[in-house]
Write an enzyme that holds these catalytic residues in place. Structure first.
Site, PDB file in Angstrom:
ATOM      1  N   HIS A 114      -9.129  35.742  -9.805  1.00  0.00           N
ATOM      2  CA  HIS A 114      -8.929  34.515  -9.439  1.00  0.00           C
ATOM      3  C   HIS A 114     -10.211  33.830  -8.893  1.00  0.00           C
ATOM      4  CE1 HIS A 114      -7.350  30.672  -8.312  1.00  0.00           C
ATOM      5  NE2 HIS A 114      -6.755  31.118  -7.156  1.00  0.00           N
ATOM      6  N   ASP A 159      -2.545  35.375  -6.497  1.00  0.00           N
ATOM      7  CA  ASP A 159      -1.955  34.690  -5.587  1.00  0.00           C
ATOM      8  C   ASP A 159      -0.522  34.962  -5.658  1.00  0.00           C
ATOM      9  OD1 ASP A 159      -3.774  33.161  -4.226  1.00  0.00           O
ATOM     10  OD2 ASP A 159      -4.137  31.891  -5.589  1.00  0.00           O
ATOM     11  N   TYR A 169       5.256  29.647   1.169  1.00  0.00           N
ATOM     12  CA  TYR A 169       3.984  29.576   0.072  1.00  0.00           C
ATOM     13  C   TYR A 169       4.510  29.179  -1.305  1.00  0.00           C
ATOM     14  CZ  TYR A 169       0.431  32.315  -2.076  1.00  0.00           C
ATOM     15  OH  TYR A 169      -0.783  32.988  -2.900  1.00  0.00           O
ATOM     16  N   ASP A 221     -11.197  31.920  -1.677  1.00  0.00           N
ATOM     17  CA  ASP A 221     -10.696  32.800  -0.785  1.00  0.00           C
ATOM     18  C   ASP A 221     -10.633  34.333  -1.323  1.00  0.00           C
ATOM     19  OD1 ASP A 221      -8.550  31.495  -2.494  1.00  0.00           O
ATOM     20  OD2 ASP A 221      -7.052  32.290  -1.164  1.00  0.00           O
ATOM     21  N   GLU A 280     -10.727  31.122  -6.787  1.00  0.00           N
ATOM     22  CA  GLU A 280     -10.779  30.551  -5.902  1.00  0.00           C
ATOM     23  C   GLU A 280     -11.639  31.162  -4.703  1.00  0.00           C
ATOM     24  OE1 GLU A 280      -6.853  28.756  -4.850  1.00  0.00           O
ATOM     25  OE2 GLU A 280      -8.075  27.135  -3.638  1.00  0.00           O
ATOM     26  N   HIS A 317      -2.235  29.927 -10.057  1.00  0.00           N
ATOM     27  CA  HIS A 317      -2.086  28.279 -10.081  1.00  0.00           C
ATOM     28  C   HIS A 317      -3.542  27.568 -10.396  1.00  0.00           C
ATOM     29  CE1 HIS A 317      -4.083  27.468  -5.998  1.00  0.00           C
ATOM     30  NE2 HIS A 317      -4.520  28.853  -6.208  1.00  0.00           N
ATOM     31  N   HIS A 326      -6.194  24.176   2.445  1.00  0.00           N
ATOM     32  CA  HIS A 326      -6.121  22.995   1.785  1.00  0.00           C
ATOM     33  C   HIS A 326      -4.824  22.218   2.043  1.00  0.00           C
ATOM     34  CE1 HIS A 326      -4.305  25.455  -1.466  1.00  0.00           C
ATOM     35  NE2 HIS A 326      -5.499  26.092  -1.622  1.00  0.00           N
ATOM     36  N   HIS A 367      -2.392  37.801  -0.903  1.00  0.00           N
ATOM     37  CA  HIS A 367      -2.064  37.230   0.451  1.00  0.00           C
ATOM     38  C   HIS A 367      -0.785  37.832   0.850  1.00  0.00           C
ATOM     39  CE1 HIS A 367      -4.947  33.974   0.245  1.00  0.00           C
ATOM     40  NE2 HIS A 367      -4.740  33.441  -1.016  1.00  0.00           N
TER      41      HIS A 367
HETATM   42 FE1  FEO Z   1      -5.764  30.405  -5.417  1.00  0.00          FE
HETATM   43 FE2  FEO Z   1      -5.485  32.368  -2.578  1.00  0.00          FE
HETATM   44  O1  FEO Z   1      -6.485  31.172  -3.753  1.00  0.00           O
END
Ligand code: FEO
Length: 401
Positions: free
Chosen positions: A82, A167, A195, A86, A84, A148, A28, A228
């Site tokens: 989370h 994250d 990051y 991913d 999101e 986040h 993004h 990640h």
């Molecule tokens: Fe907020 Fe790695 O997604």
């Protein structure tokens, strides 16, 4: 597939079962120059538990890694830290494939998963501080609202003193190594900072609060397993200390000069300003937007105390690349900065005023109204630019005292 993709042991009874995405370069709007990983973890408790999933295209890889240590159908619980995509992109598919007894998420996570996937399946909400027995082990959930996303949470595995931090404390870094202590320190430092700058910087006040509240929980953390990048199994204070430092946003004696140029006039001004800053004792990063990505500018801004922005005027506006970068930086809310603007123009020259207004809206302390030069800077104009650089350096030195 399970013969190809193997789980990696994090510690006794806990495995990494995620995926490595070597090719992704856009996250993004963030340039992920070194790719990324989507980490999912399997806990071999009496009730086998999966923490998070992976981006949808990697679901078979995750399933194969799970299958390398257990029959996926033996998974009892799935925790979604989370929503999101991913991390949740494979959730509906893996729920269908393994038919777990229960799926858990935060209160906001339940809503977010419903809005994403419209699943015909109950997701159980867990509250901040709630614990869940998974047979012989215990999970504790820590809400991390807006870090986040509204749904974000951590899951702590008490028996292993292991924090699954979603994250937080992660980085976009594809690697064959799974642990931070196996990787080059300078790469870790750069990617972790990048990051933070691009994802967490606007949430810094919440990061500071979170670090205090996690400290107040009285738990011991021996391992941090983010969603990640590498897992921290040694020196876990390093990511915690870095977050405390970055969240504080104390000004440093470094300036970022970011600009674009049409016919090299604004570039010449940038270099002269850079000379002035250097002469004033400030370390500089000159970042021409023809060769620097907005997310790399954000990374440099994280450790800087001054932001100087240059743009030619084109069609009564600042250059599109400069508008892009300033819009991006404005959203990241860097704090405690001094700044200045500059640019060349032909006949109307609105860009400098526009940039100055934008930096003021970002609460950057401007040293003046900026420098405009018609067409091509002469020796006097370049001397003014150098002087502007020196004034920014003085103002920054004062701020750093
Ligand atoms: Fe907020 Fe790695 O997604």
């Amino acid at each position: 597939m399970k013969e190809t993709y193997r789980a990696v042991e994090v510690c006794d009874r806990v495995y990494w079962v995620g995926a490595v995405d070597w090719g992704v370069r856009d996250f993004h709007g963030y340039l992920t120059s070194r790719g990324t990983t989507y980490n999912a973890f399997l806990i071999l408790a009496d009730k086998i538990t999966l923490i998070d999933t992976v981006k949808a295209p990697f679901k078979q890889e995750m399933l194969a890694r799970i299958a390398s240590v257990v029959n996926p159908r033996d998974i009892s619980c799935i925790i979604s830290n989370h929503a999101e995509m991913d991390h949740s992109g494979s959730l509906p598919w893996i729920v269908e494939a393994v038919q777990p007894e229960k799926v858990f998420a935060s209160v906001n996570g339940v809503k977010a998963i419903a809005d994403h996937f419209h699943m015909d399946r109950e997701i159980i909400a867990v509250k901040d501080g709630e614990t869940l027995r998974i047979g012989n082990m215990t999970l504790t959930f820590v809400e991390t609202k807006m870090l986040h996303w509204p749904d974000s949470m951590f899951t702590y595995l008490g028996e292993k003193e292991l924090l699954f931090s979603s994250d937080a404390f992660g980085m976009h870094l594809a690697s064959s190594e799974r642990f931070a202590d196996e990787l080059d320190d300078s790469v870790l430092e750069h990617e972790a900072a990048k990051y933070y700058a691009n994802i967490l910087l606007p949430l810094s006040p919440l990061v500071t609060e979170l670090l205090h509240s996690v400290g107040g929980l009285g738990i011991t953390i021996n391992t941090i397993a983010p969603d990640h990048g590498p897992i921290w199994r040694k020196d876990v204070n390093r990511p915690l200390d870095n977050y405390a430092k970055w969240a504080a946003q104390k000004p440093t004696n470094r300036a970022v000069v970011v600009y674009d140029t049409m016919w090299e006039s604004t570039a010449a001004m940038a270099r002269a300003i850079g000379e002035g800053l250097t002469a004033g004792g400030t370390s500089i990063r000159l970042m021409p937007l023809k060769s620097c990505h907005r997310s790399d500018v954000a990374t440099e801004v994280l450790d800087a105390g001054a932001l100087v922005v240059g743009s030619p005027t084109m069609n009564n506006n600042m250059f599109p690349t400069v508008a892009d970068t300033l819009t991006y930086l404005k959203g990241l809310k860097p704090k405690n900065m001094v700044g200045a603007t500059f640019g060349s123009y032909g006949w109307s020259g609105e860009a400098v005023k526009q940039m100055t207004e934008m930096l003021r809206a970002m609460k950057v302390e401007m040293v003046d109204e900026g420098i405009k030069v018609r067409y091509v800077p002469d020796g006097d104009a370049l001397a003014q630019c150098r002087s502007l650089g020196q004034r920014v350096a003085e103002s920054l030195a004062e701020k750093c005292k």
